[in-house]
Every structure is written in structure tokens, then in C-alpha cells.
Design a protein around this motif. Structure first.
Motif, PDB file in Angstrom:
ATOM      1  N   ARG A 108       0.753  -1.151   0.029  1.00 16.53           N
ATOM      2  CA  ARG A 108       0.118   0.134  -0.009  1.00 16.53           C
ATOM      3  C   ARG A 108       0.860   1.325   0.069  1.00 16.53           C
ATOM      4  O   ARG A 108       0.485   2.388  -0.571  1.00 16.53           O
ATOM      5  N   GLU A 109       2.087   1.104   0.650  1.00 16.18           N
ATOM      6  CA  GLU A 109       2.745   2.574   0.872  1.00 16.18           C
ATOM      7  C   GLU A 109       4.033   2.357  -0.176  1.00 16.18           C
ATOM      8  O   GLU A 109       4.713   3.313  -0.051  1.00 16.18           O
ATOM      9  N   TRP A 110       4.050   1.440  -0.861  1.00 17.13           N
ATOM     10  CA  TRP A 110       5.228   1.467  -1.775  1.00 17.13           C
ATOM     11  C   TRP A 110       4.639   2.245  -3.139  1.00 17.13           C
ATOM     12  O   TRP A 110       4.212   1.764  -4.092  1.00 17.13           O
ATOM     13  N   CYS A 111       5.120   3.402  -3.125  1.00 21.83           N
ATOM     14  CA  CYS A 111       4.822   4.414  -4.562  1.00 21.83           C
ATOM     15  C   CYS A 111       6.173   4.859  -5.074  1.00 21.83           C
ATOM     16  O   CYS A 111       6.316   5.926  -5.610  1.00 21.83           O
ATOM     17  N   HIS A 112       7.350   4.219  -4.656  1.00 21.13           N
ATOM     18  CA  HIS A 112       8.629   4.611  -5.156  1.00 21.13           C
ATOM     19  C   HIS A 112       8.937   4.232  -6.605  1.00 21.13           C
ATOM     20  O   HIS A 112       7.954   3.420  -7.211  1.00 21.13           O
ATOM     21  N   PRO A 113       9.793   4.941  -6.995  1.00 23.46           N
ATOM     22  CA  PRO A 113       9.866   4.907  -8.886  1.00 23.46           C
ATOM     23  C   PRO A 113      10.815   3.761  -8.929  1.00 23.46           C
ATOM     24  O   PRO A 113      11.922   3.818  -9.977  1.00 23.46           O
ATOM     25  N   HIS A 114      10.614   2.843  -8.075  1.00 22.65           N
ATOM     26  CA  HIS A 114      11.227   1.491  -8.576  1.00 22.65           C
ATOM     27  C   HIS A 114      10.465   0.137  -8.325  1.00 22.65           C
ATOM     28  O   HIS A 114       9.506   0.615  -7.296  1.00 22.65           O
ATOM     29  N   SER A 115      10.572  -0.994  -8.721  1.00 23.60           N
ATOM     30  CA  SER A 115       9.938  -2.117  -8.346  1.00 23.60           C
ATOM     31  C   SER A 115      10.320  -2.540  -6.892  1.00 23.60           C
ATOM     32  O   SER A 115      11.314  -2.672  -6.533  1.00 23.60           O
ATOM     33  N   ARG A 116       8.917  -2.736  -6.080  1.00 21.65           N
ATOM     34  CA  ARG A 116       9.273  -3.235  -4.741  1.00 21.65           C
ATOM     35  C   ARG A 116       9.962  -4.457  -4.560  1.00 21.65           C
ATOM     36  O   ARG A 116      11.072  -4.655  -3.947  1.00 21.65           O
ATOM     37  N   LEU A 117       9.724  -5.652  -5.620  1.00 22.78           N
ATOM     38  CA  LEU A 117      10.319  -6.808  -5.306  1.00 22.78           C
ATOM     39  C   LEU A 117      12.087  -6.659  -5.838  1.00 22.78           C
ATOM     40  O   LEU A 117      12.802  -7.431  -5.190  1.00 22.78           O
ATOM     41  N   ALA A 118      12.298  -5.844  -6.834  1.00 20.88           N
ATOM     42  CA  ALA A 118      13.954  -5.805  -7.097  1.00 20.88           C
ATOM     43  C   ALA A 118      14.470  -4.888  -6.207  1.00 20.88           C
ATOM     44  O   ALA A 118      15.651  -4.950  -6.082  1.00 20.88           O
ATOM     45  N   PHE A 119      13.939  -3.851  -5.734  1.00 18.53           N
ATOM     46  CA  PHE A 119      14.540  -2.630  -5.193  1.00 18.53           C
ATOM     47  C   PHE A 119      14.237  -2.405  -3.488  1.00 18.53           C
ATOM     48  O   PHE A 119      14.683  -1.337  -3.090  1.00 18.53           O
ATOM     49  N   GLY A 120      13.305  -3.500  -2.999  1.00 14.93           N
ATOM     50  CA  GLY A 120      13.006  -3.175  -1.665  1.00 14.93           C
ATOM     51  C   GLY A 120      13.983  -2.963  -0.566  1.00 14.93           C
ATOM     52  O   GLY A 120      13.722  -2.567   0.397  1.00 14.93           O
ATOM     53  N   ASN A 121      14.956  -3.672  -0.842  1.00 16.11           N
ATOM     54  CA  ASN A 121      16.068  -3.569   0.249  1.00 16.11           C
ATOM     55  C   ASN A 121      17.398  -2.969  -0.424  1.00 16.11           C
ATOM     56  O   ASN A 121      18.423  -3.241   0.046  1.00 16.11           O
ATOM     57  N   THR A 122      17.294  -2.174  -1.365  1.00 13.93           N
ATOM     58  CA  THR A 122      18.172  -1.444  -2.079  1.00 13.93           C
ATOM     59  C   THR A 122      18.091   0.280  -1.701  1.00 13.93           C
ATOM     60  O   THR A 122      16.824   0.604  -1.842  1.00 13.93           O
ATOM     61  N   GLU A 123      18.806   0.944  -1.380  1.00 17.02           N
ATOM     62  CA  GLU A 123      19.120   2.608  -1.422  1.00 17.02           C
ATOM     63  C   GLU A 123      18.939   2.968  -2.764  1.00 17.02           C
ATOM     64  O   GLU A 123      19.360   2.621  -3.694  1.00 17.02           O
TER      65      GLU A 123
END
Length: 319
Positions: free
Chosen positions: A139-154
Motif C-alpha cells: 500500500r505504501e510502496w509508491c517509489h519509482p522502482h519495483s518493490r520486488l527488485a529494489f525493496g532492500n536497496t537504497e
């Protein structure tokens, strides 16, 4: 806990601001997690948006080490955060909703370390986890990257969750506070545009973690308030053509979601209130520079495709 309002050597003062309205059970988790932070030079400020149920009195009794501000009326999350920011003394400000809590006792230390190591970063977006599963919340993942690929990346971002992030104090003096007429909903987008227009930058740092209890209120309210606020943001922050490119997809999205949730009337009320409020918004209309829009949209180009984003809403609208 240091309470003299001054920074200790090498330890900038951190102000944790928790805004609450009639969520005492969830609030307990937030306050306890803030008080449990091992970082020494901190202050905890609870802003009660006139809950009218004894929340402020209860908090003063249960948590005497915390400062409590009781507002005379409920001005929404924007007003509550602004009151807390104005009353705070920290060089670093962490804003929390009352259904959000720190994932560990070392989260403030992580924030201070990140700001110290990255002087070019002015806002830190945390990794927001589900209370039960511990997974990153869609719900709160509206970042300009995929959550699955970048969820643990700065990475650099144009998004933060307003009730779960950290700021350098000085940016508010330059870019202003949260826009209070919005009450709640999308206010981070308005602030983000103003911050970026002054050269401030936001970074998603997954090492800084919070958890979300997600306490629901009136289910139809987002379809009204978000729709209204999208219209206001468009007129307040965007030039004409850029504003149309922003608002038309947003209104189409809200229309679709409102029909799906059987809240079409709330959507229409949002459109009505948005149009009616334009005269008030006009007094504070300050469209951002084209360079700001180019930077913002450059980040947006990194987003997953529309079908991937819509999949977040496949089973339940994520508003």
C-alpha cells in the motif's frame, strides 16, 4: 534521555513527533517504541488532534517523560504535524502516525548515521513493514522502482510516507510546512514538489524500518479527500499543461477505484470540494519550476509499467 533542548557533542537532537486522533490502543505501540529508542539525545512529542476522549490526559499520566500537545480542534494530520514541528527543538525530525511504530530500538541511531554520512540527503523514506508479516507493505510502496527488485536497496526517490519518515529541520524553514487545508491525504506529494523545487533530495533507506498497524477509519473518506487534494495540488503546484498531465490520470484512477468500492458519491463530492476550494488555493498558488518537473518525472520513468502498478490493487484498493 536528554531533555535540555540542546545537542550533545556529536549527537544531533532528534524530535519524534507522533500525531494522534482517537487511536489509543495503536498509539501505545507507537509511543513505547519511540521511548525505547537507545539514541540518547531525543525528545518525544505527542500531538493530540483534540480526540475528546481523554487521550492527552491519559498520555501525560502513562508516559510522563513525553511532551504532550493538545490542540483545540482536529485540523488533520497536516495541522498536527505542523504543530509538532513548530514546537520541537531537534535538528532532525521524525514524523509518525499513531498506528506506526519503530521496528527496533536502534532506528533513531540509523537515521542520525544516515544523515551524517549523506549530507546531500534531506528526507529519509523508511522501509515500512506490515505488522503481522514483516514484509514491505504494498500500500505504501509508491517509489519509482519495483518493490520486488529494489525493496532492500537504497535509491533516490520522489516519495515518502508522511507519517513514517525523517527530515532535516532546516528544509521546513525554506520550503514551508505541510499544507494544512489538505487535512490528510497526498500532502506528501505537495511537500515533495516544494522540497525538490528548492533543491532538497529524498532517499529511500531500507535500513531505517517502521511497522504499520493500519488502523482504518471511514472507508469512503479517501475517495473524497484524495480526489479533492489531487485537484488542489494540480492548481497549487503545477503549470497548466503539466498539471493536466498529472491530474487527469489521477482522477481516472480515483473514479475507477471509487466505483469498485461502491463509493462513487464520495468521488463526486471530492470533485465538488476540489473545484469549490480553488479560490482559496489560488492565494498560495506557486507552480514549481520546469527543472523540478523534469527531475521528478525523470524519477517517475523508472516506475514499473501501469499493469504492474495496478496489480497492487487487484484484490483490494490500496488507498
Amino acid at each position: 534521555m536528554s531533555d535540555n533542548g540542546k545537542s550533545l557533542p556529536g549527537m544531533p537532537r532528534v524530535s519524534v513527533i507522533i500525531v494522534t486522533y482517537r487511536r489509543r490502543d495503536a498509539l501505545t505501540h507507537s509511543v513505547q517504541s519511540a521511548l525505547a529508542q537507545t539514541y540518547e539525545n531525543k525528545e518525544i512529542i505527542l500531538v493530540d488532534n483534540n480526540s475528546g476522549d481523554g487521550t492527552a490526559e491519559w498520555a501525560r499520566t502513562e508516559f510522563p517523560e513525553m511532551r504532550v500537545l493538545q490542540l483545540e480542534h482536529n485540523g488533520g494530520a497536516c495541522s498536527g504535524r505542523n504543530a509538532g514541528i513548530t514546537a520541537s527543538t531537534g535538528e532532525i525530525i521524525v514524523t509518525m502516525d499513531d498506528d506506526v511504530y519503530f521496528d527496533s530500538a536502534s532506528e533513531l541511531s540509523k537515521v542520525v548515521k544516515a544523515f551524517r554520512e549523506r549530507p546531500d540527503v534531506h528526507v529519509i523514506a523508511c522501509q515500512l513493514l506490515d505488522q503481522v508479516t514483516g514484509e514491505i507493505r504494498d500500500r505504501e510502496w509508491c517509489h519509482p522502482h519495483s518493490r520486488l527488485a529494489f525493496g532492500n536497496t537504497e535509491f533516490e526517490t520522489n516519495y515518502f510516507v508522511e507519517g513514517a519518515c525523517a527530515f532535516r529541520r532546516e528544509l521546513f524553514a525554506v520550503a514551508g510546512l505541510f499544507y494544512e487545508p489538505m487535512f490528510v491525504g497526498c500532502e506528501g506529494h505537495d511537500l515533495t514538489l516544494r522540497l525538490m523545487d528548492h533543491g532538497f533530495r529524498i532517499r529511500y533507506i531500507p535500513n531505517f524500518r517502521m511497522r504499520h498497524l493500519m488502523s482504518y477509519r471511514l472507508p469512503q473518506r479517501p475517495y473524497k479527500i484524495y480526489t479533492r487534494n489531487y485537484i488542489w495540488i494540480t492548481y497549487k503546484d503545477y503549470p497548466l499543461w503539466a498539471g493536466l498531465r498529472f491530474v487527469l490520470p489521477k482522477l481516472a484512477m480515483m473514479l475507477l477505484f471509487s466505483i469498485r468500492a461502491h463509493c462513487f458519491l464520495a468521488f463526486l463530492q471530492g470533485v465538488r470540494d476540489g473545484v469549490r476550494g480553488l479560490a482559496r488555493v489560488h492565494r498560495e498558488r506557486t507552480p514549481v519550476q520546469q527543472s523540478t518537473l523534469d527531475y521528478f518525472e525523470g524519477l517517475d520513468h523508472l516506475r514499473p509499467g501501469i499493469l504492474t502498478r495496478l496489480m497492487r490493487h487487484q484484490h483490494q484498493t490500496q488507498l
